[in-house]
Enzyme design. Structure first.
Site, PDB file in Angstrom:
ATOM      1  N   GLY A  14       0.783  -1.267  -0.019  1.00  4.37           N
ATOM      2  CA  GLY A  14      -0.053   0.043   0.032  1.00  4.37           C
ATOM      3  C   GLY A  14       0.738   1.297  -0.054  1.00  4.37           C
ATOM      4  N   VAL A  16       1.032   3.707   2.339  1.00  6.14           N
ATOM      5  CA  VAL A  16       1.817   3.881   3.574  1.00  6.14           C
ATOM      6  C   VAL A  16       2.674   2.605   3.503  1.00  6.14           C
ATOM      7  CG1 VAL A  16       1.795   4.000   6.094  1.00  6.14           C
ATOM      8  CG2 VAL A  16       0.105   5.310   4.617  1.00  6.14           C
ATOM      9  N   ARG A  41      -3.725 -11.360  -2.840  1.00  9.97           N
ATOM     10  CA  ARG A  41      -3.715 -10.860  -4.061  1.00  9.97           C
ATOM     11  C   ARG A  41      -2.295 -10.421  -4.452  1.00  9.97           C
ATOM     12  NH1 ARG A  41      -8.232  -8.255  -1.617  1.00  9.97           N
ATOM     13  NH2 ARG A  41      -6.870  -6.622  -0.557  1.00  9.97           N
ATOM     14  N   CYS A 130      -3.131  11.071  10.476  1.00  9.46           N
ATOM     15  CA  CYS A 130      -2.110  11.893   9.614  1.00  9.46           C
ATOM     16  C   CYS A 130      -2.347  13.392  10.303  1.00  9.46           C
ATOM     17  CB  CYS A 130      -2.023  11.706   8.084  1.00  9.46           C
ATOM     18  SG  CYS A 130      -3.742  11.597   7.592  1.00  9.46           S
ATOM     19  N   GLN A 157      -6.362  17.954   2.760  1.00  7.64           N
ATOM     20  CA  GLN A 157      -5.507  16.763   2.561  1.00  7.64           C
ATOM     21  C   GLN A 157      -5.593  15.958   1.347  1.00  7.64           C
ATOM     22  OE1 GLN A 157      -7.861  15.928   6.838  1.00  7.64           O
ATOM     23  NE2 GLN A 157      -7.002  14.040   5.984  1.00  7.64           N
ATOM     24  N   GLY A 161      -3.544  10.134   1.167  1.00 16.08           N
ATOM     25  CA  GLY A 161      -4.157   9.677   2.497  1.00 16.08           C
ATOM     26  C   GLY A 161      -5.263   8.506   2.477  1.00 16.08           C
ATOM     27  N   LYS A 214     -11.809  12.350  14.771  1.00 25.05           N
ATOM     28  CA  LYS A 214     -10.387  11.691  15.088  1.00 25.05           C
ATOM     29  C   LYS A 214      -9.330  12.924  15.618  1.00 25.05           C
ATOM     30  CE  LYS A 214     -10.384   8.247  11.678  1.00 25.05           C
ATOM     31  NZ  LYS A 214      -9.948   8.072  10.185  1.00 25.05           N
ATOM     32  N   ARG A 236     -10.868  17.152   1.353  1.00 25.76           N
ATOM     33  CA  ARG A 236      -9.782  16.374   0.766  1.00 25.76           C
ATOM     34  C   ARG A 236      -9.697  17.306  -0.571  1.00 25.76           C
ATOM     35  NH1 ARG A 236      -7.088  12.261   2.131  1.00 25.76           N
ATOM     36  NH2 ARG A 236      -8.627  11.213   2.984  1.00 25.76           N
ATOM     37  N   HIS A 243      -0.550  17.172   3.560  1.00 21.82           N
ATOM     38  CA  HIS A 243      -1.472  17.436   3.937  1.00 21.82           C
ATOM     39  C   HIS A 243      -1.069  19.128   4.453  1.00 21.82           C
ATOM     40  CE1 HIS A 243      -3.359  13.931   3.637  1.00 21.82           C
ATOM     41  NE2 HIS A 243      -3.668  13.662   4.897  1.00 21.82           N
TER      42      HIS A 243
HETATM   43  P1  A2P Z   1      -3.154  -5.823  -1.223  1.00 15.30           P
HETATM   44  O1  A2P Z   1      -2.095  -4.707  -2.040  1.00 15.30           O
HETATM   45  O2  A2P Z   1      -2.562  -7.223  -1.389  1.00 15.30           O
HETATM   46  O3  A2P Z   1      -4.402  -5.549  -1.268  1.00 15.30           O
HETATM   47  P2  A2P Z   1      -3.561   1.156   0.725  1.00 15.30           P
HETATM   48  O4  A2P Z   1      -4.058   1.826   1.912  1.00 15.30           O
HETATM   49  O5  A2P Z   1      -2.692   2.007  -0.457  1.00 15.30           O
HETATM   50  O6  A2P Z   1      -4.814   1.019  -0.137  1.00 15.30           O
HETATM   51  O7  A2P Z   1      -2.824  -0.320   0.993  1.00 15.30           O
HETATM   52  C1  A2P Z   1      -3.648  -1.139   1.880  1.00 15.30           C
HETATM   53  C2  A2P Z   1      -2.623  -2.347   1.963  1.00 15.30           C
HETATM   54  O8  A2P Z   1      -3.423  -3.279   2.875  1.00 15.30           O
HETATM   55  C3  A2P Z   1      -2.081  -3.096   1.018  1.00 15.30           C
HETATM   56  O9  A2P Z   1      -0.925  -3.522   0.964  1.00 15.30           O
HETATM   57  C4  A2P Z   1      -3.186  -4.229   1.090  1.00 15.30           C
HETATM   58  O10 A2P Z   1      -2.661  -5.223   0.451  1.00 15.30           O
HETATM   59  C5  A2P Z   1      -3.269  -4.453   2.391  1.00 15.30           C
HETATM   60  N1  A2P Z   1      -4.605  -5.297   2.914  1.00 15.30           N
HETATM   61  C6  A2P Z   1      -5.762  -4.893   2.583  1.00 15.30           C
HETATM   62  N2  A2P Z   1      -6.444  -5.948   3.063  1.00 15.30           N
HETATM   63  C7  A2P Z   1      -5.407  -6.990   3.533  1.00 15.30           C
HETATM   64  C8  A2P Z   1      -5.866  -8.107   4.125  1.00 15.30           C
HETATM   65  N3  A2P Z   1      -7.006  -8.671   4.371  1.00 15.30           N
HETATM   66  N4  A2P Z   1      -4.796  -9.035   4.749  1.00 15.30           N
HETATM   67  C9  A2P Z   1      -3.481  -8.388   4.460  1.00 15.30           C
HETATM   68  N5  A2P Z   1      -3.318  -7.150   3.881  1.00 15.30           N
HETATM   69  C10 A2P Z   1      -4.337  -6.493   3.513  1.00 15.30           C
END
Ligand code: A2P
Length: 341
Positions: A14, A16, A41, A130, A157, A161, A214, A236, A243
């Site tokens: 993701g 972050v 995935r 954040c 923001q 984010g 928050k 946003r 931000h």
């Molecule tokens: P994935 O890329 O496999 O979906 P962002 O905030 O940028 O959307 O990123 C969210 C992060 O959280 C990604 O790395 C995503 O992985 C991960 N994530 C989302 N759902 C799950 C889950 N059920 N188990 C593990 N990681 C998760």
């Protein structure tokens, strides 16, 4: 020989999570090993780290065996399920979601503001929102001198984010508009390109958004000051990274803009950029990629007895998320508040 923890980044693919890996690398965090986790995935995805690549593993219930420290940024439901499992196995979790922030027995920490709260952690430490982080880094040193009565904040923001998908959405919409195509909306309820949305996270019964509340509740918890009145409007804007916040502060005691500038120029993690005559003030595009929280446009608010206005900007993925989490991890190591094999 020094012993170092095995570190996991959960949500490593993701926006972050990637920044967490970058921050661990840039700060040369003393880890025995760094492992990357995400959903099924992303299993097998390769992420650059130092002079090698990490192969992303699927997060499972038994993933925390042998892991001493986990930085989570994978959303609230993943944290709710997996952070307690990790903590039960002796792994300390620094969690970037909002899942645990307001729990009484879970510290909510900004290292420049309340590092002492790390001492009572029971396995999970919450990383604040954040927008709250960058605001309290600036408010705390002023509060120590002049005692804050009330804060009125409006935020501007960045889409990062919201995560990787929102970065893509802004990019796509800009392209679609220039190509005179229909604008696709998947992440936000309205077009974000060339627009401002006064809507971050869900609306609550009191008509504020969860993001706004928050800022109220987290500020009071981090600063140990439930008496400080905070009201927020969170917006946003079509900015990728960084931000910005317009912050109006009312104090109990006298404080001038000049005094505030002097105090903030000595404050940890803060950089004063305040020379409007030379067009110098904090800007999101320059804060992106930086560690500091920038403050400028500091001026007195004559509509109240002791008031200041200011403009606060920080990189939401760094100080607003990944950097704050890594700084917490560094303190846990220094203070020996973490198991090291
Ligand atoms: P994935 O890329 O496999 O979906 P962002 O905030 O940028 O959307 O990123 C969210 C992060 O959280 C990604 O790395 C995503 O992985 C991960 N994530 C989302 N759902 C799950 C889950 N059920 N188990 C593990 N990681 C998760």
């Amino acid at each position: 020989m020094a012993k170092y923890p095995v570190v996991a980044v959960v949500g490593a693919t993701g926006a972050v999570g990637r920044e967490m890996l970058k921050t661990l690398e840039q700060r040369d965090f003393p880890a025995k090993e760094v492992r990357a986790f995400a959903s099924a995935r992303s299993k097998g995805t390769r992420l650059p780290f130092k002079d090698t690549e990490l192969v992303v593993e699927e997060l499972k219930e038994d993933s925390f065996k042998g892991i001493d420290l986990a930085l989570f940024s994978a959303g609230g439901s993943t944290s709710k399920k997996f952070a307690p499992l990790a903590a039960q196995q002796g792994c300390v979790v620094v969690d970037n979601s909002s899942a645990w922030r307001m729990e009484k027995d879970i510290p909510l920490v900004v290292p420049e503001v309340n590092p002492e709260d790390l001492h009572w952690h029971k396995g999970i430490i919450a990383n604040p929102n954040c927008s709250t982080i960058q605001m309290v880094v600036v408010l705390k040193p002023l509060h120590d001198v002049a005692k804050i009565k009330r804060v009125v904040v409006s935020t501007y923001q960045a889409v990062s984010g919201t995560g990787q998908k929102a970065i893509q959405e802004l990019e796509n919409q800009v392209r679609q508009i220039f190509n005179m195509q229909e604008v696709e909306k998947k992440v936000y309820p309205h077009q974000i390109a060339f627009n401002c949305l006064p809507h971050i996270d869900v609306f609550l019964e009191n008509d504020y958004t969860k993001e706004e509340m928050k800022m109220v509740l987290e500020t009071q918890k981090i600063m140990h000051a439930p008496e400080i009145k905070v009201t927020a409007t969170t917006v946003r804007v079509p900015v990728f990274y960084g931000h910005s916040e317009s912050v109006n502060v009312e104090f109990f005691n006298k404080i001038t803009a000049k005094e505030a500038r002097a105090i903030l120029s000595q404050a940890p993690g803060v950089k004063v950029l305040d020379n409007p005559r030379e067009n110098i003030y904090p800007l999101a595009i320059y804060a992106a990629g930086e560690d500091d929280t920038f403050v400028g446009r500091i001026r007195e608010d004559d509509t109240v007895e002791h008031g200041l206005n200011m403009w606060i900007v920080a990189d939401n993925l760094r100080k607003g998320a990944a950097l704050n989490a890594v700084q917490i991890a560094e303190l846990l190591l220094i203070k020996e508040l973490i198991r090291v094999p």
